[in-house]
Design an enzyme around this catalytic site. Sequence first.
Site, PDB file in Angstrom:
ATOM      1  CG  ASP A  74       0.670 -13.754   2.349  1.00 30.24           C
ATOM      2  OD1 ASP A  74       0.394 -14.432   1.330  1.00 30.24           O
ATOM      3  OD2 ASP A  74      -0.176 -13.455   3.204  1.00 30.24           O
ATOM      4  CG  ASP A 107      -2.440  -6.754   6.860  1.00 26.83           C
ATOM      5  OD1 ASP A 107      -1.455  -6.340   6.214  1.00 26.83           O
ATOM      6  OD2 ASP A 107      -3.043  -7.800   6.573  1.00 26.83           O
ATOM      7  CG  ASP A 139      -1.692   1.495  -2.341  1.00 27.78           C
ATOM      8  OD1 ASP A 139      -0.855   2.410  -2.412  1.00 27.78           O
ATOM      9  OD2 ASP A 139      -1.444   0.328  -2.684  1.00 27.78           O
ATOM     10  CG  ASP A 182      -6.875  -5.897  10.882  1.00 32.68           C
ATOM     11  OD1 ASP A 182      -6.043  -5.818   9.964  1.00 32.68           O
ATOM     12  OD2 ASP A 182      -7.370  -6.982  11.261  1.00 32.68           O
TER      13      ASP A 182
END
Length: 538
Positions: free
Chosen positions: A292, A198, A139, A200
């Site tokens: 989540d 994610d 995005d 990282d």
Amino acid sequence: MAEVSAKSFIPETFQGYTPEIAGQIGLLWELIKAPLIVPVLTVCVYICLAMSIMVFMERLYMGVVIVLVKLFWRKPEKRYKWEPMEEDADDLEAAGANFPIVLVQIPMFNEKEVYKISIGAACNLSWPADRLVIQVLDDSTDFVVKDMVERECLRWASKGVNIKYQIRESRGGYKAGALKEGLKHDYIKQCEYVVIFDADFRPEPDFLKRAVPFLIHNPDIALVQARWRFVNSNECMLTRMQEMSLDYHFKVEQEVGSATHAFFGFNGTGGIWRIGAINEAGGWKDRTTVEDMDLAVRAGLKGWKFLYLGDLQVKSELPSTFKAFRFQQHRWSCGPANLFRKMVMDIATNKKVTLYKKCYVIYSFFFVRKIIAHFFTFFFYCLILPLTILVPEVYVPKWGSIYIPCIITMLNSVGTPRSFHLLFYWVLFENVMSFHRTKATLIGLFEAKRVNEWVVTEKLGDGVKNKSNNKSIGFKKSIFKFLGDRVSVHELGFAAFLFVCGCYDFLYWKNNYFIYLFLQTITFTIAGFGYVGTFVPS
């Protein structure tokens, strides 16, 4: 009588120079103190003591359960059906057919510093190549970053990895919108499970082989959640403080929820879902900033079970700048409170789960941990206790102000024994952060202006080294940037308030709270001037 009380309240230094003003202020104080201030403050003390008992009982309960789990509970491989997944070297084609097709989703937003690490880790997962689909959901609004991410995906695709680079026309729904859009593609229909990392996060190659068997052999399990480990926990004091809080969350809260109720909040990453469970629960929704947790609660109400694997660990990065950390904590505090507001009646009226589990989710999971814990810390230690120093008629029992908090603190420390020597400073820092968390919780409960604010947590990777060589800017501009990026008026205001209360306690009373108040003043001041964590000029 009023004049005597006024003199006793106003310091002699001010009495000598402004006797009339001092007398008027003292008279006004005496007129409102007994009928108004004392009763209101007393009620506030009782409320805070009640909240402290709630938090204490919750921590004690989890402490007892985690001891029992460690001593007597069998490991997940023994409690659930589980068989190792091995590829037959003699017949790779037949062996690969026994492996379910797994989708790996990597949501990204301008992840310039870490995109290569996350994509590389996902592509190196030990799983048959024809049974693995990697989906990079980008995005990014920075076209340079988008080009770099796309080229990285093409590089791995040229090596035979089934990797898809997906973009959207808009960022609607933020992360939830990206994950939802990612599941709509035709090639996803053949996938049974989806694992989310994610940008990282760096899973070990055997991640899927350790997690997927639980889903294959236990059809009532919807989610397998791994524990987070932090590659930069020693970077600065801010990351050490976060490690202490998150280690308690994973080692105690998630473990207890998994062992006793087969329910906990999905952490948004480092977990693998059964796609059928996601669909049955209604899919991803963007109505709060904790998509989540929203999905986890809805799936739990459908009767699905969750499993936490403490031995399955995924490396990740902690936010090391105070600004990024505050934005993250706002989202993590505002979102659960807002979700609680939206779902409390759905939970209470649900007929698929037991009354015991309903009580656990409403009272323990939401009310105490996500709301009361923040309120108690901020109102008691940053407001009510300092105010009682100015109003000595209000009594605060030692068990409420010292003993119970000390026990709660000790229970919180079990997650990170190596940082035990930092425990006292951790408490002071948590009190500072309780202001932001309480404000965010109230915003979530009342759906105020910033309720749906979503700021992606900044990941630095090697960004600190890369930005250290930035050219200097003009003196005036540097001053304004310093004030805008680092100085926080709210923290400095509380520092001044606590300093005044500490001085008053030191000069006129013998509670000895001034020791704590001065230390808390220093911590608020450090945070107020932004000397927390790593500072990277924007």
